[in-house]
Scaffold this motif. Structure first.
Motif, PDB file in Angstrom:
ATOM      1  N   CYS A 197     -40.207  15.994 -33.011  1.00  0.00           N
ATOM      2  CA  CYS A 197     -39.488  16.136 -31.740  1.00  0.00           C
ATOM      3  C   CYS A 197     -40.217  17.055 -30.766  1.00  0.00           C
ATOM      4  O   CYS A 197     -39.776  17.231 -29.631  1.00  0.00           O
ATOM      5  N   LYS A 253     -40.457  12.979 -24.583  1.00  0.00           N
ATOM      6  CA  LYS A 253     -39.529  11.863 -24.792  1.00  0.00           C
ATOM      7  C   LYS A 253     -40.206  10.522 -24.559  1.00  0.00           C
ATOM      8  O   LYS A 253     -39.939   9.548 -25.272  1.00  0.00           O
ATOM      9  N   GLU A 261     -37.076  15.469 -25.132  1.00  0.00           N
ATOM     10  CA  GLU A 261     -35.751  14.867 -25.260  1.00  0.00           C
ATOM     11  C   GLU A 261     -34.702  15.964 -25.077  1.00  0.00           C
ATOM     12  O   GLU A 261     -34.736  16.994 -25.759  1.00  0.00           O
ATOM     13  N   ASN A 275     -32.366  17.673 -28.085  1.00  0.00           N
ATOM     14  CA  ASN A 275     -32.863  18.644 -29.060  1.00  0.00           C
ATOM     15  C   ASN A 275     -33.971  19.532 -28.486  1.00  0.00           C
ATOM     16  O   ASN A 275     -34.806  20.054 -29.226  1.00  0.00           O
ATOM     17  N   ALA A 306     -36.915  21.782 -30.350  1.00  0.00           N
ATOM     18  CA  ALA A 306     -38.301  21.384 -30.125  1.00  0.00           C
ATOM     19  C   ALA A 306     -39.127  22.542 -29.575  1.00  0.00           C
ATOM     20  O   ALA A 306     -40.266  22.765 -30.003  1.00  0.00           O
ATOM     21  N   ASN A 349     -39.244  11.507 -39.119  1.00  0.00           N
ATOM     22  CA  ASN A 349     -37.884  11.641 -39.648  1.00  0.00           C
ATOM     23  C   ASN A 349     -37.923  11.651 -41.172  1.00  0.00           C
ATOM     24  O   ASN A 349     -38.395  10.704 -41.794  1.00  0.00           O
ATOM     25  N   LYS A 357     -40.053   5.684 -31.663  1.00  0.00           N
ATOM     26  CA  LYS A 357     -40.573   7.007 -32.004  1.00  0.00           C
ATOM     27  C   LYS A 357     -41.429   6.867 -33.261  1.00  0.00           C
ATOM     28  O   LYS A 357     -40.930   6.875 -34.378  1.00  0.00           O
TER      29      LYS A 357
END
Length: 323
Positions: free
Chosen positions: A111, A115, A132, A135, A139, A167, A285
């Motif tokens: 992250c 974005k 983004e 979050n 980040a 992730n 992503k």
């Protein structure tokens, strides 16, 4: 060559990633691993961390301790997410430096990238665009951790490296109904649907966004691999002031495909309904993992295999998630 006698501190050993790193180190024969629970060592307390490092004289540190959570948690507790993560990083990295710890590995997050970064996201995308919003505090804290490592390397010639995982999921994940990430949330939801004999499961969004998922045991293996790379080899693959390396599979899938695989793993045979009125988030992503591949490591656990293993772990530990 790895020193199996090295005195290693794994910060955050009770978390999903930290516990996987401990498992990996033990499986490789490391015999001097030090851990502390939060009640034994408060990582937000600078003096406590300094005293601890001064008394132990570590050779290596894996910094896996962090405050983590999904979109709901990040939106609800932004102050805690930026404060706690920045304090943990600053306390540990500075204490490591002051006590002559030459090798440290900091675990960040994908992250950190903008974005709308070009896909797949290369390490060079850092700080090239807006983050983004949901979050951003988390980040920024992780970016600060990368820059702390880079700064100590630059000024004091330390060997502090950073890995940025995609992730993650696996044993030890958080299956809380509100604060969990997408995989544990779906595993729990489908499990409950099977038990309740529900014929339909509703999933937020269109199901079209694409995401990359990495099993935590692969993440642990990559972390130890990066830590043990010879400094000269690592440096030749790392541009000046770019100490972080992406860790992922290099393969993504749609949320629909993920849900279908979770349904298969949990035995759900009903209908999947996607609520397109709910937000999808970023369309795609995916990490560019070519740098790590060039350094000799690739992921080995497939998504279906990893989901099945994680579901078995959930079934064995579901009592703790019923509260």
């Amino acid at each position: 060559m790895a020193n199996l006698e090295a005195k290693i501190f794994v910060a955050g050993h009770r978390g999903m990633v930290g516990s996987a790193i401990v498992r990996r180190l033990k499986s490789l024969g490391y015999s001097n691993i030090v851990t502390r629970t939060r009640s034994e060592l408060e990582l937000l307390n600078q003096k406590a961390v300094q005293d601890f490092f001064q008394s132990k004289k570590f050779d290596e540190v894996y910094l896996a301790a962090a405050k983590v959570g999904g979109i709901h948690a990040n939106n609800t507790y932004p102050a805690e997410f930026i404060y706690e993560n920045m304090m943990i990083e600053a306390n540990i990295i500075h204490a490591a430096h002051q006590n002559e710890v030459q090798k440290l590995l900091f675990l960040g997050s994908s992250c950190i990238y903008p974005k709308f970064a070009p896909q797949p996201m290369n390490e060079n995308a850092l700080l090239t665009g807006q983050l983004e919003a949901t979050n951003e505090p988390y980040a920024i804290a992780k970016i600060a951790g990368i820059k702390l490592c880079e700064s100590y390397n630059r000024q004091y010639d330390r060997d502090y490296r950073s890995v940025m995982p995609t992730n993650l999921y696996g044993p030890g994940d958080n299956f809380h109904p509100e604060n969990s990430h997408v995989i544990p949330a779906l595993l729990r939801r489908f499990h409950e649907a099977v038990n309740s004999r529900v014929k339909e499961v509703v999933i937020w969004g269109s199901g079209k966004p694409m995401r990359e998922f990495l099993h935590v045991d692969d993440m642990a293996a990559a972390s130890v691999h990066v830590m043990n790379l010879d400094k000269s080899i690592y440096d030749t693959h790392t541009e000046p002031m770019l100490s972080h390396i992406n860790v992922g599979t290099g393969v993504d899938c749609t949320i629909r495909e993920l849900a279908e695989t979770v349904a298969k793993v949990t035995g759900f045979q009903g209908e999947l309904k996607f609520d397109a009125s709910k937000p999808d988030g970023t369309p795609r992503k995916l990490l560019d993992v070519s740098r790590l591949a060039s350094l000799g490591w690739n992921a080995s656990i497939s998504l279906e295999e990893g989901l099945a293993q994680t579901y078995r772990w959930f079934l064995e530990h579901q009592e703790i998630f019923r509260k």
